[in-house]
Design a protein around this motif. Structure first.
Motif, mmCIF file in Angstrom:
data_model
loop_
_atom_site.group_PDB
_atom_site.id
_atom_site.type_symbol
_atom_site.label_atom_id
_atom_site.label_comp_id
_atom_site.label_asym_id
_atom_site.label_seq_id
_atom_site.Cartn_x
_atom_site.Cartn_y
_atom_site.Cartn_z
ATOM 1 N N MET A 187 61.790 69.058 38.982
ATOM 2 C CA MET A 187 62.575 68.313 37.993
ATOM 3 C C MET A 187 63.905 69.006 37.746
ATOM 4 O O MET A 187 64.943 68.355 37.621
ATOM 5 C CB MET A 187 61.794 68.180 36.689
ATOM 6 N N THR A 205 58.904 68.333 28.366
ATOM 7 C CA THR A 205 58.092 69.222 29.195
ATOM 8 C C THR A 205 58.842 70.511 29.494
ATOM 9 O O THR A 205 58.263 71.601 29.443
ATOM 10 C CB THR A 205 57.737 68.524 30.515
ATOM 11 N N ASN A 237 63.666 60.662 31.316
ATOM 12 C CA ASN A 237 64.436 61.886 31.067
ATOM 13 C C ASN A 237 63.991 62.572 29.792
ATOM 14 O O ASN A 237 63.994 63.796 29.699
ATOM 15 C CB ASN A 237 65.930 61.558 30.953
ATOM 16 N N PHE A 245 53.811 63.068 31.679
ATOM 17 C CA PHE A 245 55.188 62.647 31.926
ATOM 18 C C PHE A 245 55.546 61.456 31.058
ATOM 19 O O PHE A 245 56.606 60.883 31.192
ATOM 20 C CB PHE A 245 55.344 62.215 33.385
ATOM 21 N N THR A 251 60.820 64.399 30.466
ATOM 22 C CA THR A 251 61.159 65.590 31.252
ATOM 23 C C THR A 251 61.689 66.688 30.357
ATOM 24 O O THR A 251 61.274 67.838 30.450
ATOM 25 C CB THR A 251 62.239 65.235 32.288
ATOM 26 N N GLU A 252 62.600 66.288 29.448
ATOM 27 C CA GLU A 252 63.201 67.264 28.536
ATOM 28 C C GLU A 252 62.117 67.961 27.711
ATOM 29 O O GLU A 252 62.121 69.182 27.573
ATOM 30 C CB GLU A 252 64.181 66.509 27.634
ATOM 31 N N ILE A 296 57.858 71.253 37.617
ATOM 32 C CA ILE A 296 58.985 71.573 36.733
ATOM 33 C C ILE A 296 60.188 71.990 37.563
ATOM 34 O O ILE A 296 61.321 71.575 37.313
ATOM 35 C CB ILE A 296 58.624 72.728 35.785
#
Lengths: 292, 292
Positions: free
Chosen positions: A102, B211, B205, B35, B208-209, A99
């Motif tokens: 990222m 997570t 993306n 992911f 990612t957001e 994390i």
């Protein structure tokens, strides 16, 4: 046959640049057991540094290379200090490292968009576009340069890892961090070195990548392919990273040469899934049981 | 700020929340790190939209079928990859997520990379709230059941869970399936809210957001996920005045949270009715003491 050889040569030059990026992922993985997703951001910054050194400061070509590589190395170490060291001190689970990585890559990418802008930038032509002729084959000067520079860097890296004291310390830490710390190896220094090497090579790869294509903030996403190459070869294995990158580069150029460049990205990701399903440790990887 | 604008943010938060709830079960309660949830969202979105446009089904059945499609696909992925350890599972899901997006890029039936317009606008604030409340209630019941406790056991110590006879593979599979259903429903809501689908909307993306929201809200906390989804979806809008710099701040905030408060906003804690009552009573007590 001629066309096939031509594609192979192009693939080799792309694959060698992938290898420069992939060893950065692999080195960090071998020491810290997590995938440093901020590496793509470092590659992108390297490409920008090279671009500005060449266009704004009019530095000679070799100096721009060295400058970009050094700046990228410093930034890579900085990312480690800010985003990973506090986690390392606390023995946080690998989830937090990812994390944090990222967050770091998001920060880098958007920082560049906010300061430099999202537009594409094209490197000035350093080499003449006139290709070498080798019988019926045409070999681009830039492609040759990419291959030669990458090969020199990788050879230097292998020499460093295999024959210097620091390199041996890195190997020992990769094998067993706790035991090597007990033996008097400064783990913190090893981690700095690993990030600096990864950053240095990322800077060079970024400049080469920028010269071949263009520079823009999302370039870091493209470099995820070098990560795929690292997984393909076996995360944590340097020869694996190089072999995986070369195979991926050649495969990609062959696919886009014979079918369509639309399928290029799809092929990389399919390869990733294929290798994870059938041989998750990669071509050259060690058993995951040891790392678990 | 007028109501229309606020309503838009709330609907977007609700859609994010639905996907985050599923991911919270997978990452927060079972300890698996995906992911590729944007990929599940994409499957749900395209299936649900196809159900609505091509078959003329109403909103709720088409959302459910979209969720189910994502769930069935997740079973296939889980079968292949759930035996992988830590890092490798998350890399594999990354590969699947991107592969789904790249395949959709080439499916001309759904408009390919250009996108698919003309999906009926059926999502409004009230049905978003109903869907989310139902989703939250189901999740709370699941987590407080024997099955939920088994999942938490896997998160805490997989080997120990296995030793006491929990079928870890089965429970990981169930967790992945349910979380994919949630993501699929959220994807379907995206289509029916914007009226337009494009594979680009479901890139890495997005995963990612999601997570980041789960970690920010706190691992193992449903109320944390709710607060996280509301706050982090609204944050870019609140910071809109800073336009370019807001995502820089976002990235920095993620790193800051990871290194300073890794348990997230509400790690392992829940806001319950009982807790609120206790808090209110605590505040009343000095008043009562003064009376007596």
């Amino acid at each position: 046959m001629i066309q096939f050889l031509q594609q192979m040569i192009n693939g080799l030059s792309i694959g060698s640049v992938y290898a420069l990026m992939a060893v950065g992922y692999s080195l960090v993985y071998s020491i810290m057991n997590f995938s440093n997703f901020a590496h793509g951001g470092i590659i992108m910054l390297g490409a920008y540094f090279g671009f500005f050194f060449l266009t704004l400061f009019n530095w000679p070509f070799a100096m721009a290379f060295l400058g970009a590589a050094i700046c990228a190395a410093i930034l890579a170490v900085l990312v480690e200090r800010v985003a990973y060291k506090p986690l390392r001190m606390r023995n946080a689970p690998f989830l937090y490292f990812i994390i944090s990585a990222m967050g770091a890559s998001m920060f880098i990418e958007n920082f560049v968009i906010a300061t430099i802008g999202p537009t594409f930038k094209t490197y000035p032509t350093v080499f003449s576009r006139e290709p070498f002729r080798l019988g019926p084959l045409f070999i681009g000067r830039l492609d040759t340069m990419m291959f030669v520079i990458s090969a020199i860097c990788l050879a230097a890296l292998i020499y460093f890892i295999d024959f210097t004291k620091m390199g041996k310390a890195i190997q020992a830490t990769a094998f067993n961090p706790r035991a090597s710390a007990l033996m008097g190896i400064n783990t913190d220094l090893i981690i700095i070195t690993v990030f600096a090497i990864g950053g240095f090579l990322a800077g060079i790869a970024g400049v080469l990548f920028g010269m071949k294509y263009t520079v823009y903030p999302q370039i870091g996403f493209i470099t995820i392919k070098s990560f795929i190459a690292a997984v393909f070869g076996g995360l944590g294995s340097l020869p694996g990273a190089v072999i995986g990158s070369v195979i991926l580069g050649v495969l990609e150029t062959l696919i886009s040469g014979y079918f369509s460049s639309q399928f290029r990205d799809l092929i990389s990701f399919s390869l990733l899934i294929f290798i994870l399903v059938f041989r998750p440790i990669g071509l050259m990887g060690k058993s995951t049981e040891e790392k678990a | 700020m007028d109501w229309f604008y606020i309503k838009g943010i709330l609907i977007l938060s609700g859609i994010n929340l639905m996907a985050v709830l599923g991911l919270s079960l997978l990452t927060g309660f079972t300890g698996l790190f995906s992911f590729g949830h944007a990929g599940f969202m994409a499957i749900g979105a395209y299936t649900a939209a196809a159900m609505g446009i091509k078959l003329g089904l109403p909103l709720i059945p088409s959302l459910l079928i979209g969720g189910l499609a994502a769930g069935i696909f997740s079973l296939f992925i889980g079968k292949l990859t759930l035996n992988l350890k830590g890092d490798y599972f998350c890399i594999a899901t990354l590969g699947f997520g991107e592969a789904i997006r790249l395949i959709l890029d080439n499916v001309q039936y759904f408009g390919g990379a250009r996108g698919w317009p003309g999906i009926p606008l059926k999502i409004d604030l009230w049905n978003v709230i109903i869907i989310n409340v139902v989703g939250i209630l189901i999740l709370i019941n699941l987590i407080n059941s024997r099955h939920g406790r088994n999942m938490i056991a896997i998160r805490e110590e997989e080997l120990a869970a296995k030793t006491i006879g929990i079928d870890t593979f089965k429970y990981k599979m169930i967790s992945l399936f349910i979380s994919a259903v949630y993501a699929g429903i959220a994807g379907g809501m995206v289509g029916y809210y914007t009226g337009f689908l494009q594979p680009k909307m479901f890139s890495m993306n997005k995963s990612t957001e999601l997570t980041i929201i789960v970690i920010f809200g706190g691992i193992g906390s449903i109320s944390g996920s709710v607060l996280g989804a509301l706050f982090l979806t609204a944050l870019p809008e609140i910071l809109r005045a800073f336009a370019l710099w807001r995502l820089v701040a976002y990235g920095a905030a993620v790193i800051f949270i990871m290194i300073s408060r890794p348990e997230g906003l509400m790690g392992g804690k829940e806001i319950t009715l009982k807790g609120i009552m206790r808090l209110l009573r605590l505040k009343n007590r000095p008043g009562k003491a003064a009376e007596g």
